[in-house]
Design a protein around this motif. Sequence first.
Motif, mmCIF file in Angstrom:
data_model
loop_
_atom_site.group_PDB
_atom_site.id
_atom_site.type_symbol
_atom_site.label_atom_id
_atom_site.label_comp_id
_atom_site.label_asym_id
_atom_site.label_seq_id
_atom_site.Cartn_x
_atom_site.Cartn_y
_atom_site.Cartn_z
ATOM 1 N N UNK A 156 0.857 -1.178 0.000
ATOM 2 C CA UNK A 156 0.000 0.000 0.000
ATOM 3 C C UNK A 156 0.893 1.227 0.000
ATOM 4 N N UNK A 157 0.703 2.057 -0.986
ATOM 5 C CA UNK A 157 1.508 3.279 -1.017
ATOM 6 C C UNK A 157 0.780 4.383 -0.306
ATOM 7 N N UNK A 158 1.504 5.172 0.431
ATOM 8 C CA UNK A 158 0.913 6.400 0.960
ATOM 9 C C UNK A 158 1.685 7.541 0.350
ATOM 10 N N UNK A 159 1.009 8.339 -0.409
ATOM 11 C CA UNK A 159 1.681 9.485 -1.011
ATOM 12 C C UNK A 159 0.990 10.748 -0.538
ATOM 13 N N UNK A 160 1.590 11.837 -0.801
ATOM 14 C CA UNK A 160 0.984 13.092 -0.376
ATOM 15 C C UNK A 160 2.063 14.101 -0.107
ATOM 16 N N UNK A 161 1.631 15.331 -0.004
ATOM 17 C CA UNK A 161 2.636 16.374 0.144
ATOM 18 C C UNK A 161 3.363 16.253 1.481
ATOM 19 N N UNK A 162 4.444 16.933 1.504
ATOM 20 C CA UNK A 162 5.236 16.914 2.716
ATOM 21 C C UNK A 162 4.449 17.533 3.863
ATOM 22 N N UNK A 163 4.498 16.889 4.977
ATOM 23 C CA UNK A 163 3.771 17.413 6.123
ATOM 24 C C UNK A 163 2.319 16.991 6.149
ATOM 25 N N UNK A 164 1.935 16.097 5.240
ATOM 26 C CA UNK A 164 0.528 15.728 5.213
ATOM 27 C C UNK A 164 0.202 14.662 6.265
ATOM 28 N N UNK A 165 1.209 14.158 6.928
ATOM 29 C CA UNK A 165 0.933 13.229 8.018
ATOM 30 C C UNK A 165 1.302 11.794 7.720
#
Lengths: 495, 540, 279, 322
Positions: free
Chosen positions: B316-325
């Motif tokens: 499972x990938x978790x992506x997202x901007x920096x600081x998104x948790x």
Amino acid sequence: EPVSGGRANVVIQPEPPSLMMGLVQNGPTQMVAGQIYEGLLRYDEKLQPMPQLAKSWEVSEDGLTYTFKLHDNVKWHDGEPFTSADVVFSADVFLRETHARLRTSLEHVDSITAPDDTTVVFKLKQPFGPFLGIFEAGTMPMVPKHIYEGTDYKNNPANNTPIGTGPFKFTEWVKGSHILLTKFEDYYEDGKPYLDEIYWHVIPDAASRAVAYETGVVDILPGGSVENFDVQRIADMENTCITDKGWEYFGPLSWMWLNNREGPTADKRFRQAVMYAMDRDFARDALWNGLGKVAKGPVSSSTRFFTDDVTAYDHDPEKARALLEEMGYDGETVRLLPLPYGETWQRWAEAVKQNLGEVGINVEIVSTDVAGWNQKLAEWDYDMAFTYLYQYGDPALGVARTYISTNIAKGSQWNNVEGYENKEIDDLFAKAAVAVTAEERQKLYTEVQQKLVDDVPVAWLLELGFPTIYRCNVKDLVTTAIGVNDGFKDAYIEK
Amino acid sequence: MTEPVLSIRNLKIALPEGADRDFAVNDITYDLYAGEILCIVGESGSGKSMSANAAMGLLPDLVRPVGGEILFEGMDLLKLSETEMMDLRGKKIAMIFQEPMSALNPLMRVEDQIAEVFEAHGLLTPKERAARAIELLTEVGIPDPEKAARAYPFQLSGGQRQRVMIAMALALEPRMLIADEPTTALDVTTQAQILELIRNLQEKHGMAVMFITHDFGVVAEIADRVAVMQYGKIVEAGTADEVLDNPQHEYTQKLIAAIPKLAAEASGETVSKTPILEVEGLNKTYVTGGGLLFSKPRVVHAVNDVNLTLSEGETLGIVGESGSGKSSVGRCLVRLMQPDSGTVKLAGHDMAQLSGEALREARKSIQMIFQDPYASLNPRSKVGRIIAEGPMAHGVSKQEAYARAVKLLELVDLDALAIDRYPHEFSGGQRQRIGIARALALEPRVIIADEAVSALDVSIQAQVLDLLAELKERLNLALIFITHDLRVAAQICDRIAVMQKGKVVEMGPAHAIFNNPQSDYTRTLIEAIPGREKELAAAG
Amino acid sequence: MADFWKRFSRNRGAVIGLAILAIVILVALLAPLIFPQSPWRMVQRPFLPPFSMDQYPLGTDALGRDVISGLAYGAQVSLLVGLVSTVAALLIGIPIGALAGYFGGWVDDALMRFTEFFQTVPSFALAIVLVAIFQPSIESIIAAIAIVSWPPVARLVRGEVLSLRSREYVEAAILSGQTSLTIILRQVLPNTISPIIVLASLMVATAILLESSLSFLGLGDPNLMSWGYMIGAARTVIRQAWWLSFFPGVAILLTVLALNLIGEGLNDALNPRLARRGK
Amino acid sequence: MLRFILMRLGKAAIILIAILTLNFFLIHAAPGDPAAVMAGEAGAADAKFIAQLREQFGLDKPLLTQLGIYLKGVLQFDLGFSYRQQMPVADLILDRLPATLLLTMTAFVISLLLGTLAGVLASARVGKWSDTAISTLALLFYATPLYWAALMAVLLFSVYFNWLPGFGYETVGANYTGLRRALDIGQHLILPATTLGLFFMAVYMRMTRASMLEVSQLDFVKTARAKGLKPGIIQRRHIFRNAMLPVVTLAGLQAGQLVGGAVLTETVFAWPGIGRLMFEALAQRDYNLLLGVFFVSAAMVLLFNLITDVLYRFVDPRIRVA
Ligand SMILES: Nc1ncnc2c1ncn2[C@@H]1O[C@H](COP(=O)(O)OP(=O)(O)OP(=O)(O)O)[C@@H](O)[C@H]1O
Ligand SMILES: Nc1ncnc2c1ncn2[C@@H]1O[C@H](COP(=O)(O)OP(=O)(O)OP(=O)(O)O)[C@@H](O)[C@H]1O
Ligand SMILES: [Mg+2]
Ligand SMILES: [Mg+2]
């Protein structure tokens, strides 16, 4: 010629717990409060009574009635007049409750009365030879009746601002720093005192006290203020005088308690061996700077009725070994308790340990602090223990207490701590105390001294010398047998 | 082109005894001109950082240049005195370091650290400096720059810290910027912003940029020229197009071949459906500060009602901007941090109920690879022990644990001798691999990999990803792969969760996310992937 | 081990320190052979200045005892007091500080309150009371010194551990399933070593001097010769006989210096960053 | 934060009582009692006299009753009566406290300033001869017995040069007031404060030096250098602050011990402080006074522990979160 004015800077050590001399009579208290409070008499070097609050006195033929005539213009520091009622209150009421040493002496007293304002009469139950010796300020200080009567003496707020009749009155006490006494303008002897004020400096470290003298901060170093090792150096300074007078009344005598009850020390031969084994001359020269004298026996040479006609114990290891051999000493270790009053005493214990070691006695030094030392002595938990005691001028006051068997009781270190029991000695002391004439007393005390010296209940060491050091322009500082303790009455500073 | 700004001639840098090899950099030569961006790519540990540090005059203690020269505006930097160098640093030459976590002073507020750059060169008044600091933070795209300015580094996410570093480097608009993997820790959107920023500044001021990276997407995006390094040597150099499209050296070819392709294929539904990790309603809020009595506390809702499931053998990938948790979720999963609410079930057992021995046992099957490779390695432990400790803690004999450690090191392509070295003696990528080896040592069933390959060059990245894939197969390993590198995500993830501001905004099979993003945010993310246009163009 | 020694020996100061300490220990061990006579024996006239008689090169003290023999015997006791009490203090202080800092919460609270008790009584006074209660002897003195000197260690360690326990490598260790004990021993404590070494090497000096102060107050073990005793005894005659405090003072200083140099060497040798310095 | 402090204060009060109780038993466990000591000084005393004293001091009651009476007093802010000095304990202590604080605080500041300064200087010159010189000098001060150093200082500056007063708190009998008095006290303060300060200096010096070296290896120092900051600023702002953490702990510890920590100095310099008071009380088993001093000292330690913790939070923001 005495001149008025000036300030005396004196060292006081340790800081006294209180200046109310009726309640506290330890050394430093007597030294400072001796200028504030007075007794009826003072004593000269030969321990002859001199007038103080009493201008004259009479003893009845039978030695039972003592009548004192008081000065009539005496005032307390708060301005109230001092009268015979104060004397009765002090001696009969106040001090009987608070002053342990005096209480013992007052047991001989039947009644104290004041026929008029300036006369006091003491009636005794039986004659008591040393009776005239109990009237100096440290033994029987006069306390103000108008302040203390009916109060809780120990918690009276006036204790912090002592009121006496002496030449100086209490002014200020900055705890840990200094005590200031100032001249009492209404003093009853004209022109006295000469000094305006006395600063007593509290300097807890001996080396610093020496420095204080060297830098001119203080001018008077009462006995015991500086280390023995420092005495000579300071005495050699310019404009410096030194005297070992002024201790005659106290006659400080040092000895080692030897536990007479058990262990090797219970054997007379062992105790004698100890006497022979010790090099007391060395101790005096190396540790006491050559001051003081090797003790001959239980009575100090400045005390009345002293005799040197007794067995002499010189440093003689051979004799000591022989005695030990004879008794069959098996090398059992004896515990030695030094006096926790500073380095000199510690060194002394070490020296004695070496001395005794040389004749084959195994000594283990046990150390404790002052409180522990007191407790060990009071509970007889020692084999040998250093001490030194005052004699108060008369064997009945300061000697008998150490040797009479009725004085064997746990809980005090001022009685017969060594546990020596000898009926004969008890009797001799008892007779000598109530004998009326001096000759009679001398005879009895000589016998006592000879017998005791042979028995060695304790191992006498030295008559201690506590020299007073002062600038030579301070005059008449030590004029009595209690020295600095009431010395400022007469002292003046030469311009 | 005119005179080069920086000209490195035959540079040779010696390593202390016990290192991988004698010279970190062996006889390299290259030029950097004003207004151009030179990308240096290459194997992890090939000496990229060393040559950059040498130019700054900031080599580690025992590492010394032993030959050659570094000419900057005609001066040989190697011969300058420390005072002269000081004048240049920060003003004429600035540098962004590889590891942002430990590169900031932990006890100083961010704004003060930025303001210092001005101060160092006696510029501006204190007030202006503070204002500039906030401007710079805004420029590098930190959300809520005022708050961030007052924050301490530990309160920022990895990417945010990196941006602070960039802000500091750009503060004085230097003649030359050395950027050592500056965007490694950043999500693609931010990365795009930063690249844009660097580009802009570079164009505006004719700044020369030495850009160290292993991300070929980035290279494609910004490079004017490229130099490829391996084993301390430059094996190939040329314009970006030449090198990317027509690599000559064998190693370059290998590298380029290893670039993950953007396309995510719909994986055949081989994944079992047995869930191993179930997360429900996870929440975590950070409240920090208040400082002493006065200032307002800073509240960050880092994880906001997150629900996830992970099946055995799934990635499972978790992506997202920096600081998104993302990291915060990861830490809650392994219970390094107590979530405020929500449950985490590992193989059916609620982790929150476990404690002591049971928790210790449970953790054996869930491991984490930390985002900051350096900070997660005990500076006083040798690498061998770092890896062997885990198995030893679970009863494996020392000998066997060390033997396994050596194997694992080989697996992640590190020398067996590495077991006797300390963490600080490794390059960034090497450290990351040590972290991976440690996580694998326990043969866990779930691994949470927080930016596990971000610092690796593509070839090794590929190798590691292959390794993970293989382990996944062999051990039926489930993987939570936290990354901002969407290419990597596309390559290995079965499903992807997209996070923004603590929330999961979108979750679904990888191909679905890439080919048919639902939320706006996902769309911007995908568009921002560096090199995407080029790749699309190439694909026709 | 050989490796460690190599690193340690790279620090010249540390080697000198070790040499000094070795000499002191040697002298302490061999004292009865070199000076068969008891150091308490009064062998010459008091206050014999140093270098005036070959037989007693450092002179004699207030009772005519040989100073140099006292120094040799004193080394035994002073080293014993200094080292044993320091080690004991570390053995109490480090675990307490580490546990408190690592576990935090009520453990921290309880342990720190416990520490506070020992800390709140002025250490000198506490030492006196303890020795008075247990009777002066070398054991009770060492115990008392250890008891009064561990709280600073505990607090220092706690402070360090507190900031270390949230480091990522500690978290990594937690995850890898290491027990708290292992983590404390292997991950956390090694990283606090440098302030501990500094503190410990100074504590030895404090212990030696504390023993001296105790014996100055009559609470030393009166049957054992120690440097502290010699200095304390020399105090009153400083103006007459400088050498009596000077020589034991120098002995203490040298020992303390040696221990600090060794500490520094240890520190360097244990610091991985300095590990490979110089080829 | 405020809550944190209030909570700590509340706890401290309870702890104080617990500590007092323990102290009480500790003191009573030591051999001897004040009655015996006072009787010992009286030059003569019989059992009756001692019994009287015991009764007066309440020492004849069972120990637990004594404890109860004492604690009850403390709860009413009454520290009792000094047996020996015949004065309320609180008065005695308050009398002496200012002098002690003046001395120890000055020494503390001197040692902290000089120590950290020397530590910083030494760390900047690590390995060079000046580093060795600074370290050795600091150790010299540390390993020299205090009273020896103190006496030497007095001999030199007071006896020989006659520059400074060698002992005491102020010039006795000079009756200065106002500024003149402050100056006078200041002069008296110089020698004891410096001697004491130099002694403690070594600890700070060594600690600072070690810590500075440790921190200077960290990555953010490289960042700072990359900014072009001068080494001085890097030392001060980056390395120093991070290196201060263990030093702060230590300083807090020492500050707490300020009350009782200067017995020897106070004795040698005849400084009318608490240390001496305590020492005398201990020697005389003046239980109430001793407990009173311990009480004040405990309060100080707790206070400084609190300050240290707060300061720690201030210096290290990372701890604040916890
Ligand atoms: N302090 C050090 N001591 C010894 N060797 C070191 C040290 N720092 C780095 N090295 C070694 O120097 C070589 C070059 O390291 P460098 O940091 O330049 O690599 P890099 O190309 O930047 O790699 P990456 O992409 O992984 O950051 C590596 O073999 C590394 O192990
Ligand atoms: N210990 C902490 N204290 C306070 N705030 C924190 C802490 N750790 C993280 N945060 C904040 O929580 C938010 C989420 O941080 P987190 O580290 O989970 O982000 P991330 O998604 O992993 O980012 P990145 O890709 O940059 O690593 C950020 O705003 C960060 O500033
Ligand atoms: Mg690198
Ligand atoms: Mg993260």
